[in-house]
Design an enzyme around this catalytic site. Sequence first.
Site, PDB file in Angstrom:
ATOM      1  N   GLY A  46     -10.130  -8.820   4.579  1.00 58.17           N
ATOM      2  CA  GLY A  46      -9.186  -9.744   4.116  1.00 58.17           C
ATOM      3  C   GLY A  46      -8.355 -10.637   5.317  1.00 58.17           C
ATOM      4  N   GLN A  51      -1.409 -13.939   9.079  1.00 57.92           N
ATOM      5  CA  GLN A  51      -1.792 -13.155  10.556  1.00 57.92           C
ATOM      6  C   GLN A  51      -2.204 -14.173  11.437  1.00 57.92           C
ATOM      7  OE1 GLN A  51      -4.131 -10.625   7.830  1.00 57.92           O
ATOM      8  NE2 GLN A  51      -3.922  -9.331   9.480  1.00 57.92           N
ATOM      9  N   CYS A  91      -5.586  -2.727   9.104  1.00 57.77           N
ATOM     10  CA  CYS A  91      -5.029  -4.152   9.302  1.00 57.77           C
ATOM     11  C   CYS A  91      -5.442  -4.707  10.431  1.00 57.77           C
ATOM     12  CB  CYS A  91      -3.444  -4.046   9.127  1.00 57.77           C
ATOM     13  SG  CYS A  91      -2.735  -5.809   9.098  1.00 57.77           S
ATOM     14  N   LEU A  92      -5.818  -5.837  10.365  1.00 54.56           N
ATOM     15  CA  LEU A  92      -6.462  -6.510  11.784  1.00 54.56           C
ATOM     16  C   LEU A  92      -5.273  -6.969  12.708  1.00 54.56           C
ATOM     17  CD1 LEU A  92      -8.979  -9.264  10.280  1.00 54.56           C
ATOM     18  CD2 LEU A  92      -9.420  -7.174  11.481  1.00 54.56           C
ATOM     19  N   HIS A 133      -2.342  -6.005  -0.343  1.00 53.03           N
ATOM     20  CA  HIS A 133      -2.185  -5.929   1.231  1.00 53.03           C
ATOM     21  C   HIS A 133      -1.940  -7.483   1.644  1.00 53.03           C
ATOM     22  CE1 HIS A 133      -3.486  -4.286   5.382  1.00 53.03           C
ATOM     23  NE2 HIS A 133      -3.494  -5.409   5.563  1.00 53.03           N
ATOM     24  N   GLU A 134      -2.677  -8.347   1.329  1.00 53.17           N
ATOM     25  CA  GLU A 134      -2.633  -9.693   1.804  1.00 53.17           C
ATOM     26  C   GLU A 134      -1.364 -10.202   1.242  1.00 53.17           C
ATOM     27  OE1 GLU A 134      -4.437 -10.028   3.961  1.00 53.17           O
ATOM     28  OE2 GLU A 134      -6.256  -8.664   3.411  1.00 53.17           O
ATOM     29  N   HIS A 137       1.401  -9.445   3.154  1.00 52.66           N
ATOM     30  CA  HIS A 137       1.445 -10.251   4.550  1.00 52.66           C
ATOM     31  C   HIS A 137       2.171 -11.637   4.351  1.00 52.66           C
ATOM     32  CE1 HIS A 137      -0.721  -8.214   7.450  1.00 52.66           C
ATOM     33  NE2 HIS A 137      -1.898  -8.046   6.637  1.00 52.66           N
TER      34      HIS A 137
HETATM   35  O1  GNR Z   1     -10.305  -5.430   7.146  1.00 48.27           O
HETATM   36  C1  GNR Z   1      -9.195  -4.762   6.619  1.00 48.27           C
HETATM   37  N1  GNR Z   1      -9.386  -3.508   5.894  1.00 48.27           N
HETATM   38  C2  GNR Z   1      -8.520  -3.065   5.103  1.00 48.27           C
HETATM   39  C3  GNR Z   1      -8.883  -1.687   4.749  1.00 48.27           C
HETATM   40  C4  GNR Z   1      -8.092  -1.073   3.765  1.00 48.27           C
HETATM   41  C5  GNR Z   1      -7.095  -1.784   3.077  1.00 48.27           C
HETATM   42  C6  GNR Z   1      -6.778  -2.870   3.707  1.00 48.27           C
HETATM   43  C7  GNR Z   1      -7.342  -3.574   4.477  1.00 48.27           C
HETATM   44  S1  GNR Z   1      -7.292  -5.261   4.797  1.00 48.27           S
HETATM   45  C8  GNR Z   1      -7.744  -5.494   6.598  1.00 48.27           C
HETATM   46  C9  GNR Z   1      -7.869  -6.877   6.941  1.00 48.27           C
HETATM   47  C10 GNR Z   1      -6.205  -7.249   7.263  1.00 48.27           C
HETATM   48  O2  GNR Z   1      -5.635  -6.886   8.068  1.00 48.27           O
HETATM   49  N2  GNR Z   1      -5.799  -7.920   6.127  1.00 48.27           N
HETATM   50  O3  GNR Z   1      -4.640  -8.434   6.226  1.00 48.27           O
HETATM   51 NI    NI Z   2      -3.517  -6.758   7.347  1.00 47.18          NI
END
Ligand code: GNR
Ligand code: NI
Length: 180
Positions: A46, A51, A91-92, A133-134, A137
């Site tokens: 995601g 980001q 998270c990236l 999660h997104e 953000h």
């Molecule tokens: O790549 C991602 N893996 C992930 C694993 C578990 C819960 C959420 C994520 S999202 C993350 C990519 C990211 O940072 N998206 O904002």
């Molecule tokens: Ni993230």
Amino acid sequence: MACLPILEYPDSRLRIRAVSVAEVDAETRTLVADMLETMYAAPGIGLAATQVNIHKRILVTDVSDERNEPLCLINPDILSAEGSVSFEEGCLSVPGVFEAVSRAERIVVKALDENGETLEFDAEGLLAICIQHEVDHLEGKLFVDYLSALKRDRLKKKMVKKAKHRTGESDSSRLSAPVI
Ligand code: GNR
Ligand code: NI
């Protein structure tokens, strides 16, 4: 297409609240294509526009094994949420850190797609976790905000050290902003 640079915690720009997209136009679609390229290259499941330092309510995701089911959500809204599930998240924008976070198990999502058409669907499993999660953000929230203050502070110190090392301490102004 272009691969965009990803902001890293504790960069204060990750705390900016994204604004709604007024019109899904060609510029929006170019951004979506670039976000998908960035997400696949990372690789991640995601990516939120926040980001890549674009503060618009746009997210992309692909939780398929084959990585061939891209989903783009513009102006996403979580209409309802139920149940609770704990999952080890990453998270990236916080590379190398994986911690358990509790999320709703099932959600109902409303959004626009890249053509400006309204989508409304139920999500569960990894897709539901990823969308939550997104959407966080887009509201300036990171998964590390759910950790204990002790864990988050340790992490922040480690990440600041890494960022200073990388930038040669040339510009650490964005790193000293208070982390909410
Ligand atoms: O790549 C991602 N893996 C992930 C694993 C578990 C819960 C959420 C994520 S999202 C993350 C990519 C990211 O940072 N998206 O904002
Ligand atoms: Ni993230």
